[in-house]
Design a protein around this motif. Sequence first.
Motif, PDB file in Angstrom:
ATOM      1  N   TYR A  33       0.837  -1.206   0.000  1.00 15.83           N
ATOM      2  CA  TYR A  33       0.000   0.000   0.000  1.00 15.83           C
ATOM      3  C   TYR A  33       0.865   1.247   0.000  1.00 15.83           C
ATOM      4  O   TYR A  33       0.475   2.301  -0.528  1.00 15.83           O
ATOM      5  N   ALA A  34       2.069   1.136   0.581  1.00 15.42           N
ATOM      6  CA  ALA A  34       3.006   2.257   0.501  1.00 15.42           C
ATOM      7  C   ALA A  34       3.628   2.310  -0.894  1.00 15.42           C
ATOM      8  O   ALA A  34       3.750   3.384  -1.495  1.00 15.42           O
ATOM      9  N   GLY A  35       3.983   1.151  -1.430  1.00 13.05           N
ATOM     10  CA  GLY A  35       4.644   1.093  -2.735  1.00 13.05           C
ATOM     11  C   GLY A  35       3.808   1.729  -3.838  1.00 13.05           C
ATOM     12  O   GLY A  35       4.315   2.532  -4.627  1.00 13.05           O
ATOM     13  N   VAL A  36       2.529   1.384  -3.883  1.00 13.15           N
ATOM     14  CA  VAL A  36       1.708   1.861  -5.001  1.00 13.15           C
ATOM     15  C   VAL A  36       1.452   3.365  -4.954  1.00 13.15           C
ATOM     16  O   VAL A  36       1.036   3.954  -5.944  1.00 13.15           O
ATOM     17  N   LEU A  37       1.710   3.960  -3.792  1.00 15.25           N
ATOM     18  CA  LEU A  37       1.580   5.423  -3.723  1.00 15.25           C
ATOM     19  C   LEU A  37       2.768   6.103  -4.401  1.00 15.25           C
ATOM     20  O   LEU A  37       2.695   7.262  -4.785  1.00 15.25           O
ATOM     21  N   ILE A  38       3.862   5.349  -4.532  1.00 16.21           N
ATOM     22  CA  ILE A  38       5.069   5.904  -5.166  1.00 16.21           C
ATOM     23  C   ILE A  38       5.125   5.475  -6.630  1.00 16.21           C
ATOM     24  O   ILE A  38       5.351   6.276  -7.531  1.00 16.21           O
ATOM     25  N   LYS A  39       4.935   4.168  -6.831  1.00 18.29           N
ATOM     26  CA  LYS A  39       5.010   3.619  -8.193  1.00 18.29           C
ATOM     27  C   LYS A  39       3.787   2.743  -8.406  1.00 18.29           C
ATOM     28  O   LYS A  39       3.648   1.690  -7.776  1.00 18.29           O
ATOM     29  N   LYS A  40       2.908   3.214  -9.287  1.00 19.73           N
ATOM     30  CA  LYS A  40       1.679   2.482  -9.570  1.00 19.73           C
ATOM     31  C   LYS A  40       1.997   1.060 -10.011  1.00 19.73           C
ATOM     32  O   LYS A  40       2.991   0.832 -10.685  1.00 19.73           O
ATOM     33  N   LEU A  41       1.136   0.122  -9.630  1.00 22.94           N
ATOM     34  CA  LEU A  41       1.301  -1.257 -10.110  1.00 22.94           C
ATOM     35  C   LEU A  41       0.703  -1.324 -11.508  1.00 22.94           C
ATOM     36  O   LEU A  41      -0.496  -1.092 -11.664  1.00 22.94           O
ATOM     37  N   ASP A  42       1.516  -1.633 -12.492  1.00 24.14           N
ATOM     38  CA  ASP A  42       1.017  -1.734 -13.865  1.00 24.14           C
ATOM     39  C   ASP A  42       0.391  -3.119 -14.046  1.00 24.14           C
ATOM     40  O   ASP A  42       1.088  -4.137 -14.025  1.00 24.14           O
ATOM     41  N   ALA A  43      -0.930  -3.145 -14.227  1.00 23.67           N
ATOM     42  CA  ALA A  43      -1.652  -4.424 -14.283  1.00 23.67           C
ATOM     43  C   ALA A  43      -1.222  -5.273 -15.481  1.00 23.67           C
ATOM     44  O   ALA A  43      -1.344  -6.496 -15.456  1.00 23.67           O
ATOM     45  N   GLU A  44      -0.712  -4.624 -16.514  1.00 22.13           N
ATOM     46  CA  GLU A  44      -0.270  -5.421 -17.674  1.00 22.13           C
ATOM     47  C   GLU A  44       1.067  -6.085 -17.413  1.00 22.13           C
ATOM     48  O   GLU A  44       1.286  -7.237 -17.763  1.00 22.13           O
ATOM     49  N   LYS A  45       1.944  -5.345 -16.752  1.00 25.53           N
ATOM     50  CA  LYS A  45       3.270  -5.922 -16.445  1.00 25.53           C
ATOM     51  C   LYS A  45       3.193  -6.895 -15.274  1.00 25.53           C
ATOM     52  O   LYS A  45       3.941  -7.864 -15.206  1.00 25.53           O
TER      53      LYS A  45
END
Length: 234
Positions: A169-181
Amino acid sequence: MAPILYKIDLSPPANAVRMLAHIIGLQLELKDVAFSSMEHKSPEYVKKNPMGQIPTLDDGGFILGDSHAIMIYLLSKYGGNKSELLYPSDAQARAVVNQVLFFDASILFSRIKVVTLPTVMGTLKSPSERHLADIEEAYGMLEAFLSRHSHVAGDHLTIADLAIANTLYAGVLIKKLDAEKFPLTTAWYKKMQEEPSYKEIAAYGSSLLSQALSFTWQKCPEDLETDAPPLVAL
Ligand SMILES: N[C@@H](CCC(=O)N[C@@H](CS)C(=O)NCC(=O)O)C(=O)O
């Protein structure tokens, strides 16, 4: 007497411990640490936790730092019949859980914390390209773990899922999770966000952290990826 957990609400490791307590039905006495005034580095706190970090557990005078160590301890002492699933006793199954716990401590959370900590303290005005690349690389490692099982360290929920979901939850605030990758990680994270203990504890932590980061980065919280509605500024 309930074990005491020293915490702050936006802390992923503290929230992993709190999610575990929620799942096993363990009452914790929660004590807030004054993070912005550096209470976690005060001589009194460092006497309890030489790492000067949050969370710290005090179970009737037995004191322990590091969320991963705390979760293992709480499960072995209070987990009852939930322990076997959450932290399997089979040597290989447990080793796989440990592997992901150490991945969280040494790679994923570390790469995220080098951004969140100075941001929350107001000294990092935005993450660098290098920060973003390091986090993205760690997402790739997580995706590889998830290609082996339905959960991060096996085919059911373990404490490794609790550690990683909170870190993420901290990570995705910095770098979005790319659902395709990262389709497996994206699907697993969505599943974790549906866990009652996540909704009860981590969702609030995520929205608080989103507020704190967006405040320093001078962005709207909506421009960060989060799973909870933004709150008023901290
Ligand atoms: N490996 C530790 C990391 C704990 C940690 O870094 N907590 C942060 C708050 S989210 C902290 O206390 N940072 C202050 C510092 O590291 O100096 C754990 O899992 O408990």
